[in-house]
Design an enzyme around this catalytic site. Structure first.
Site, PDB file in Angstrom:
ATOM      1  N   LYS A  14       0.687  -1.017  -0.074  1.00  0.00           N
ATOM      2  CA  LYS A  14      -0.022  -0.231  -0.173  1.00  0.00           C
ATOM      3  C   LYS A  14       0.800   1.339  -0.339  1.00  0.00           C
ATOM      4  CE  LYS A  14      -3.385  -2.479   2.849  1.00  0.00           C
ATOM      5  NZ  LYS A  14      -3.660  -2.434   4.229  1.00  0.00           N
ATOM      6  N   ARG A  91       6.321   1.499   6.864  1.00  0.00           N
ATOM      7  CA  ARG A  91       5.852   0.709   8.137  1.00  0.00           C
ATOM      8  C   ARG A  91       6.415  -0.307   8.339  1.00  0.00           C
ATOM      9  NH1 ARG A  91       0.798  -3.067   8.805  1.00  0.00           N
ATOM     10  NH2 ARG A  91       0.684  -2.898  11.121  1.00  0.00           N
ATOM     11  N   HIS A 180      -0.025  -1.505  16.738  1.00  0.00           N
ATOM     12  CA  HIS A 180      -0.926  -0.520  16.357  1.00  0.00           C
ATOM     13  C   HIS A 180      -0.349   1.019  17.129  1.00  0.00           C
ATOM     14  CE1 HIS A 180      -4.833  -3.301  16.201  1.00  0.00           C
ATOM     15  NE2 HIS A 180      -4.078  -3.076  14.909  1.00  0.00           N
ATOM     16  N   HIS A 208      -8.551   1.153  19.865  1.00  0.00           N
ATOM     17  CA  HIS A 208      -8.256   1.048  18.353  1.00  0.00           C
ATOM     18  C   HIS A 208      -8.938  -0.123  17.931  1.00  0.00           C
ATOM     19  CE1 HIS A 208      -5.889   1.105  14.618  1.00  0.00           C
ATOM     20  NE2 HIS A 208      -6.451  -0.156  14.617  1.00  0.00           N
ATOM     21  N   ASN A 211     -10.465  -4.522  12.451  1.00  0.00           N
ATOM     22  CA  ASN A 211     -10.543  -6.071  12.382  1.00  0.00           C
ATOM     23  C   ASN A 211      -9.548  -6.509  13.370  1.00  0.00           C
ATOM     24  OD1 ASN A 211     -11.347  -8.379  11.194  1.00  0.00           O
ATOM     25  ND2 ASN A 211      -9.621  -8.346   9.409  1.00  0.00           N
ATOM     26  N   GLY A 331     -11.680   1.214  12.143  1.00  0.00           N
ATOM     27  CA  GLY A 331     -13.198   0.746  11.408  1.00  0.00           C
ATOM     28  C   GLY A 331     -14.141   0.431  12.403  1.00  0.00           C
ATOM     29  N   VAL A 332     -13.923  -0.017  13.282  1.00  0.00           N
ATOM     30  CA  VAL A 332     -15.385  -0.326  14.164  1.00  0.00           C
ATOM     31  C   VAL A 332     -15.432   0.897  15.048  1.00  0.00           C
ATOM     32  CG1 VAL A 332     -16.245  -1.815  15.923  1.00  0.00           C
ATOM     33  CG2 VAL A 332     -14.840  -2.725  14.084  1.00  0.00           C
ATOM     34  N   GLU A 334     -14.708   3.939  14.658  1.00  0.00           N
ATOM     35  CA  GLU A 334     -14.842   5.187  14.203  1.00  0.00           C
ATOM     36  C   GLU A 334     -16.374   5.231  13.791  1.00  0.00           C
ATOM     37  OE1 GLU A 334     -11.956   6.164  11.134  1.00  0.00           O
ATOM     38  OE2 GLU A 334     -10.458   5.895  12.665  1.00  0.00           O
ATOM     39  N   ASN A 335     -16.849   4.016  13.199  1.00  0.00           N
ATOM     40  CA  ASN A 335     -18.244   3.892  12.538  1.00  0.00           C
ATOM     41  C   ASN A 335     -19.219   3.182  13.319  1.00  0.00           C
ATOM     42  OD1 ASN A 335     -17.280   4.974   9.944  1.00  0.00           O
ATOM     43  ND2 ASN A 335     -15.801   3.117  10.128  1.00  0.00           N
TER      44      ASN A 335
HETATM   45  P1  ADP Z   1      -7.929  -3.396   9.925  1.00  0.00           P
HETATM   46  O1  ADP Z   1      -7.195  -2.011   9.538  1.00  0.00           O
HETATM   47  O2  ADP Z   1      -7.687  -3.866  11.142  1.00  0.00           O
HETATM   48  O3  ADP Z   1      -7.676  -4.418   8.886  1.00  0.00           O
HETATM   49  P2  ADP Z   1     -10.110  -1.506  10.006  1.00  0.00           P
HETATM   50  O4  ADP Z   1      -9.723  -0.363  11.088  1.00  0.00           O
HETATM   51  O5  ADP Z   1     -10.143  -1.091   8.719  1.00  0.00           O
HETATM   52  O6  ADP Z   1      -9.594  -2.938  10.187  1.00  0.00           O
HETATM   53  O7  ADP Z   1     -11.553  -2.168  10.359  1.00  0.00           O
HETATM   54  C1  ADP Z   1     -12.213  -2.718   9.379  1.00  0.00           C
HETATM   55  C2  ADP Z   1     -13.757  -3.393  10.297  1.00  0.00           C
HETATM   56  O8  ADP Z   1     -14.404  -2.279  10.578  1.00  0.00           O
HETATM   57  C3  ADP Z   1     -14.321  -4.062   9.378  1.00  0.00           C
HETATM   58  O9  ADP Z   1     -14.120  -5.392   9.499  1.00  0.00           O
HETATM   59  C4  ADP Z   1     -15.866  -3.682  10.206  1.00  0.00           C
HETATM   60  O10 ADP Z   1     -15.920  -4.895  10.873  1.00  0.00           O
HETATM   61  C5  ADP Z   1     -15.634  -2.480  10.605  1.00  0.00           C
HETATM   62  N1  ADP Z   1     -16.519  -1.432  10.123  1.00  0.00           N
HETATM   63  C6  ADP Z   1     -16.063  -0.705   9.079  1.00  0.00           C
HETATM   64  N2  ADP Z   1     -17.209   0.268   8.772  1.00  0.00           N
HETATM   65  C7  ADP Z   1     -18.180  -0.150   9.522  1.00  0.00           C
HETATM   66  C8  ADP Z   1     -19.435   0.706   9.891  1.00  0.00           C
HETATM   67  N3  ADP Z   1     -19.742   1.484   9.136  1.00  0.00           N
HETATM   68  N4  ADP Z   1     -20.204   0.028  10.973  1.00  0.00           N
HETATM   69  C9  ADP Z   1     -19.632  -0.973  11.653  1.00  0.00           C
HETATM   70  N5  ADP Z   1     -18.518  -1.578  11.445  1.00  0.00           N
HETATM   71  C10 ADP Z   1     -17.883  -1.109  10.174  1.00  0.00           C
END
Ligand code: ADP
Length: 399
Positions: A14, A91, A180, A208, A211, A331-332, A334-335
């Site tokens: 990436k 990284r 992390h 944090h 996934n 991901g989780v 923040e969302n």
């Molecule tokens: P990593 O970098 O560890 O692969 P991320 O930080 O990108 O992971 O998080 C990915 C995870 O965030 C997804 O597997 C999903 O479970 C969760 N996720 C992403 N968007 C949403 C959302 N809108 N609502 C709930 N969970 C979400």
């Protein structure tokens, strides 16, 4: 200064080209399936167009070549000459005890990263391939290594030592390292800035939750504890990783399921966590849908996940003798407002009050506790690439 940030996996690379003055991403992308049939480069141009280029990439050197070609492309590239890329920030997952901060890459640094490969066998060799590929293509460009483990090196021995024979630490470096780190550093600093706290006189817990998930306690600007351990398997229940468990389970399951250690570890890393509990998905969006549809195991997976986070928040409050702010990121974090809600509503003992409306936020900086809450709770989107670019600029500017 334009810094190229590289995050190399065993079959992916990436990249982001970041202008460190504006802190904006100029162009970005990913080379996927390196060394596997069907390699492809996805490239986001400076004007936001998405381009896909299929071409075999048998090794990382070819991937770097394609990235540089894309960045130099006359039509939709980002620079007119490679001289405009002043530095490269890599990284690196594991820095062991060698690296307490980011460093300029030289032969000694490369040797130490190699020596840490036993601790991160999937990651460090891939990072080294990326570093060597960049050195081959841009031999004069300074490069910096930014470690996931470095921010956690301030943990005191009582937090990083395991309750096992001390010789395991002395001989084999068995201890908690944590991961992390760039995210925990960025989010804790940003939390202090956002809330007007003095970072060096504050107590912050960063959750944090992605996934891969980890949590850390940052007191007066220093990490004092974190949930991941020798490897990223320890701590929270994650998308597919088990997190904490009784080590005796390994022998117990090995006999009953006739599995060797390697197979069990594979299951603990890839088929456990909320995926393992639900039997459905590692993605929290799928789990929410299933839970709302009455799926009991999806409900259990979500509540076990939130419960483990809550336990760590409680533990880290004890460790720091209080807390000023709790921040959610990744991901989780923040969302997923429902997951945040499930955790925060149990922090009443700290005087925390959830602002239900503010908690609807998705992927933006926000305070999600009420104004009269004793501890402030925030959503702070993480930005690991920006930390890598900043550290790279700082180190290269001193040359
Ligand atoms: P990593 O970098 O560890 O692969 P991320 O930080 O990108 O992971 O998080 C990915 C995870 O965030 C997804 O597997 C999903 O479970 C969760 N996720 C992403 N968007 C949403 C959302 N809108 N609502 C709930 N969970 C979400």
């Amino acid at each position: 200064m334009n810094v190229l940030v590289i995050n190399c996996g065993s079959s992916s690379l990436k990249f982001q080209l970041i202008n460190t003055e504006t802190e904006k991403v100029i162009a970005s992308g990913i080379c996927d399936r390196i060394g596997i049939d069907g390699s492809v480069l996805y490239y986001k141009t400076p004007d936001g167009k998405k381009i896909e280029k299929k071409e075999e990439m048998p090794h990382h050197t070819k991937a770097v070549e394609m990235v540089l070609e894309a960045l130099l492309n006359k039509e939709n590239g980002a620079v007119s000459s490679l001289d405009e890329i002043k530095a490269i920030g890599h990284r690196v997952v594991h820095g062991g005890e060698f690296f307490k901060e980011s460093v300029l890459i030289n032969d000694v640094v490369i040797q130490h990263i190699k020596e840490c490969s036993d601790l991160a066998p999937l990651h460090n060799p891939a990072h080294l391939m990326g570093i060597e590929a960049c050195q081959a293509k841009m031999p004069k460009t300074p490069m910096v290594a930014v470690f996931d483990t470095a921010f956690h090196q301030t943990m005191p021995p009582r937090a990083y030592i395991y309750g096992v024979p001390y010789e395991w630490y002395e001989k084999h470096k068995v201890r908690r390292y944590g991961f992390h780190g760039t995210s925990h550093k960025y989010v804790s600093q940003k939390t202090a800035e956002f809330l007007g706290l003095d970072y060096y006189n504050s107590k912050i817990i960063v959750c944090h939750l992605g996934n891969g998930s980890s949590i850390s306690a940052i007191k007066n600007g220093k990490c004092v504890d974190t949930s991941m351990g020798l490897t990223p398997l320890e701590g929270l229940i994650m998308g597919t990783r088990s997190g904490d468990l009784d080590p005796a389970i390994l022998e117990y399951i090995s006999k009953r399921e006739d599995l060797d250690i390697q197979s069990i570890l594979n299951i603990l890393n890839k088929k456990s966590g909320v995926l393992g509990i639900s039997g459905l998905s590692s993605d929290f969006r799928d789990l929410l849908d299933a839970d709302l549809g009455g799926n009991e195991r999806a409900k259990l997976a979500r509540s076990a996940f939130a419960y483990r986070v809550l336990k760590y928040v409680g533990a880290y409050c004890a460790v720091m003798n209080g807390v000023d702010a709790v921040s959610f990121c990744a991901g989780v974090g923040e969302n997923a407002k429902f997951i945040r809600g499930m955790i925060v509503e149990h922090l009443e003992f700290l005087g925390v009050k959830l602002d239900v409306e503010a908690n609807n936020v998705c992927g933006e900086e926000a305070i999600i506790s009420t104004p009269d809450s004793k501890v402030r709770v925030c959503v702070i989107p993480t930005n690991e690439e920006l930390v890598i670019a900043r550290d790279t600029k700082t180190i290269v500017s001193q040359l």
